[in-house]
Design a protein around this motif. Sequence first.
Motif, PDB file in Angstrom:
ATOM      1  N   ALA A  90      -7.373   2.751 -12.206  1.00 33.32           N
ATOM      2  CA  ALA A  90      -7.165   1.342 -11.878  1.00 33.32           C
ATOM      3  C   ALA A  90      -6.256   1.167 -10.674  1.00 33.32           C
ATOM      4  N   SER A  91      -5.368   2.139 -10.425  1.00 36.46           N
ATOM      5  CA  SER A  91      -4.504   2.024  -9.246  1.00 36.46           C
ATOM      6  C   SER A  91      -5.316   2.021  -7.957  1.00 36.46           C
ATOM      7  N   LYS A  92      -6.533   2.579  -8.015  1.00 31.94           N
ATOM      8  CA  LYS A  92      -7.403   2.552  -6.822  1.00 31.94           C
ATOM      9  C   LYS A  92      -7.914   1.145  -6.551  1.00 31.94           C
ATOM     10  N   PHE A  93      -7.977   0.296  -7.597  1.00 33.32           N
ATOM     11  CA  PHE A  93      -8.390  -1.084  -7.368  1.00 33.32           C
ATOM     12  C   PHE A  93      -7.432  -1.789  -6.409  1.00 33.32           C
ATOM     13  N   VAL A  94      -6.121  -1.595  -6.653  1.00 32.26           N
ATOM     14  CA  VAL A  94      -5.124  -2.269  -5.822  1.00 32.26           C
ATOM     15  C   VAL A  94      -5.212  -1.777  -4.389  1.00 32.26           C
ATOM     16  N   LYS A  95      -5.347  -0.459  -4.222  1.00 30.80           N
ATOM     17  CA  LYS A  95      -5.442   0.098  -2.870  1.00 30.80           C
ATOM     18  C   LYS A  95      -6.703  -0.393  -2.171  1.00 30.80           C
ATOM     19  N   ALA A 142       1.651  -3.337 -12.066  1.00 27.69           N
ATOM     20  CA  ALA A 142       1.115  -1.997 -12.335  1.00 27.69           C
ATOM     21  C   ALA A 142       2.214  -0.949 -12.273  1.00 27.69           C
ATOM     22  N   ALA A 143       3.090  -1.052 -11.263  1.00 29.91           N
ATOM     23  CA  ALA A 143       4.190  -0.098 -11.154  1.00 29.91           C
ATOM     24  C   ALA A 143       5.146  -0.221 -12.339  1.00 29.91           C
ATOM     25  N   ALA A 144       5.411  -1.452 -12.793  1.00 31.53           N
ATOM     26  CA  ALA A 144       6.310  -1.642 -13.932  1.00 31.53           C
ATOM     27  C   ALA A 144       5.723  -1.062 -15.210  1.00 31.53           C
ATOM     28  N   MET A 172       0.810  -1.211   0.000  1.00 31.14           N
ATOM     29  CA  MET A 172       0.000   0.000   0.000  1.00 31.14           C
ATOM     30  C   MET A 172       0.848   1.268   0.000  1.00 31.14           C
ATOM     31  N   ILE A 173       1.818   1.341   0.910  1.00 32.46           N
ATOM     32  CA  ILE A 173       2.528   2.606   1.120  1.00 32.46           C
ATOM     33  C   ILE A 173       3.650   2.797   0.110  1.00 32.46           C
ATOM     34  N   VAL A 174       4.308   1.702  -0.267  1.00 32.54           N
ATOM     35  CA  VAL A 174       5.464   1.847  -1.150  1.00 32.54           C
ATOM     36  C   VAL A 174       5.052   1.701  -2.624  1.00 32.54           C
ATOM     37  N   ILE A 175       4.574   0.502  -2.979  1.00 32.58           N
ATOM     38  CA  ILE A 175       4.368   0.214  -4.401  1.00 32.58           C
ATOM     39  C   ILE A 175       3.101   0.882  -4.926  1.00 32.58           C
ATOM     40  N   THR A 176       1.960   0.614  -4.281  1.00 29.01           N
ATOM     41  CA  THR A 176       0.692   1.130  -4.788  1.00 29.01           C
ATOM     42  C   THR A 176       0.640   2.648  -4.760  1.00 29.01           C
ATOM     43  N   GLY A 225       0.417   4.812  -8.094  1.00 29.34           N
ATOM     44  CA  GLY A 225      -0.736   5.698  -8.245  1.00 29.34           C
ATOM     45  C   GLY A 225      -0.326   7.118  -8.553  1.00 29.34           C
ATOM     46  N   ARG A 226       0.752   7.581  -7.891  1.00 29.26           N
ATOM     47  CA  ARG A 226       1.225   8.944  -8.161  1.00 29.26           C
ATOM     48  C   ARG A 226       1.766   9.061  -9.586  1.00 29.26           C
ATOM     49  N   VAL A 227       2.514   8.057 -10.023  1.00 29.92           N
ATOM     50  CA  VAL A 227       3.042   8.074 -11.390  1.00 29.92           C
ATOM     51  C   VAL A 227       1.891   8.046 -12.397  1.00 29.92           C
ATOM     52  N   SER A 228       0.868   7.220 -12.139  1.00 31.08           N
ATOM     53  CA  SER A 228      -0.283   7.148 -13.040  1.00 31.08           C
ATOM     54  C   SER A 228      -1.003   8.490 -13.114  1.00 31.08           C
TER      55      SER A 228
END
Length: 706
Positions: free
Chosen positions: A202-207, A265-267, A139-143, A147-150
Amino acid sequence: MSSSVTPAPASPFARFAAVPASLALPVGIFALLALMVLPIPALLLDIFFVLNIAISIAVLMVALNARRPLDFSSFPSVLLFATLLRLALNVASTRVVLVHGHEGGAAAGHVIESFAAFLVGGNFVVGLFVFAILMIINMIVITKGAGRVSEVSARFVLDALPGKQMAIDADIAAGLVTADEARERRREVTVEADFYGSMDGASKFVKGDAMAALLILGVNIVAGFAIGMISHGLSATEAGEAYVTLAVGDALVAQVPALLLSIAAAAIVTRVSDQRDLAGQIGGQFADPRGWLPVALILGSVGMVPAMPQTIFLPAAAISAAIWWHLRKRAAAPAPLAEPVEDVAPDHIALADVADSTLVTVELGYGLIGLVDAAQGAPLITRITGIRKQLSRDLGFVLPQFRIRDSLDLAAQDYAVMMGGVSIARGSVRSGKLLAIDAGDVRPGHGLTGEPTRDPSFDCPALWIAPAARDHAVAEGFLVVDPASVIATHANQALLAEAHQLLGPDEVREWVDGLKARAPALVEAVTPDPLPLAALTRTLRALMADGIGLAHPQPLFTSLALALQKTTDFDTVIDAVRADLSPRLVARIAGPDEALKVVTLDAGLEGAILGGMIDPATGQPLIEPDCGAMILREVNALADAEKGPIALIVQPPARRALAALVKHRAPRCMVLSIAELPAAQPIAVVGVIGAAPEAAALAAPEGIAA
């Protein structure tokens, strides 16, 4: 003797394969809903858990192997369905854990039992801490980072969308790309904007999935204690061992695929478009040997410190040094030789060797090669691109690309504009000099010296001067241009006079498709019935040869549709469209409130032309050479006297013959029939050709306004 073969019954797999692929997603979604609502056995739950892990690994591999983000444009939708699958499994596993948790670890399935026993050693307290750490990483590192990059990528892509669309429009107007290439680029720009916009959401899905996993774990722990102690009479320790251990295993089973999808997602959102996949991109950028020698030296220096573990640092330094040596040796190795080209038979001639698909070519003598040299700014290429864009705008359709090449058949300072292999303009320029043109504003006794010549575009007197004399020439009233502008302007004039030859069926089809998007009913009234593509191309080429461009297609097509309602005869249709669009023709030489200077033929001369010989092929009158020379001489004399364009007004049957006579020999004269004179256009008769001098003077003493 006859035999028959009984067809084998279709297998269940064949019947399954016959199901349309479009039903796969609806069936899958209903299966997910069934997982949430219906109880399923532990074995089936194990299968779905393994499937979930396999899908997550597959998504990660596709994301890592993509060469650019758009290669995995379906990722937002895949992320949605993978999240739904994981949540459905959480609901199903929660039901199994709470209902059968008191029966032992195997009651919830072997996958959950293995995660609970092997990964955390059967200690649910350790499992809680491991789960918490995975949640923090996810949540804090990857997602959060992804999300910020997206979000930033989506904002930048959407802000740049109008500029990219304008760049595509500019490229197609300049002829740098074809219509199909421009359409593909627009599609890519649209897909890119949609992709980054979807990734931002879509990044909100992961969170949300991570938050749901945390809440589900809490529900399982609280409900497990309650059910174990109340319904099954277990002590708190026994309930914790039975239910909490399975709840932690269930959470870890779901969290591992979630972590894999977060990495995918991050990649994807951190990728930069490249011709290589992510591994090749990173490996290629780490293949510089200059970066590995400092690594070896620093690790070796740290390993020499007594307090440090030399058995770890020194081997690492040796490995780094070996990598540096290998990369340095590979960089110093000569490039591999290209594969030998297959020998071609000397008598083989390919079509590309003898055919030139370029319609317009500008040929240069060897002394003018510097005009297309990139080191000198390639001024001629810039000018040619500019006139191609301007001609496309004036004519109303995109001109095919031009070609510039050198020619040994030309003198060093000569150039030629070729259309279809035929020269339509030739001239000579002086490389390294400037052309000072006397357009009528030069002061007498100017004192400017240079090589006398004539401007090839407008036949004005001019001088080739040194660049240092530019300011002097401008001060004296000369128009000063460089050689590239001379060639480009001459090419522009020549192509404008023969523009109808640049219009082919492909250009007409693209032009009609553009009009069809705005006025489909108007297009249907003209083509393909009664005018198919070939007939429409012939008609439009004839109108362009008469000076009616295609820049405003709707009025032109309206006039064409009205004319076709009366007749389909080619000449009659052309005359009707010309009469309908006569204000456009007259506007080329006179404004709406300006008197149109007209010249007429003497009645006897016009009658002699119409009553003379007729061309049996075209049905048009033939003009005798002496008569034609006299008409041209007087038309040019009147144009010189008026210092501007004039119009020769004739009877409709004589218009085509006289227009063909004066088109190239008297370019300042436009031939119009009486039917093509606009009713509201004021006119002034400035001469009568073929009449006695006294009669001509009486006919137009001061001009007649009408």
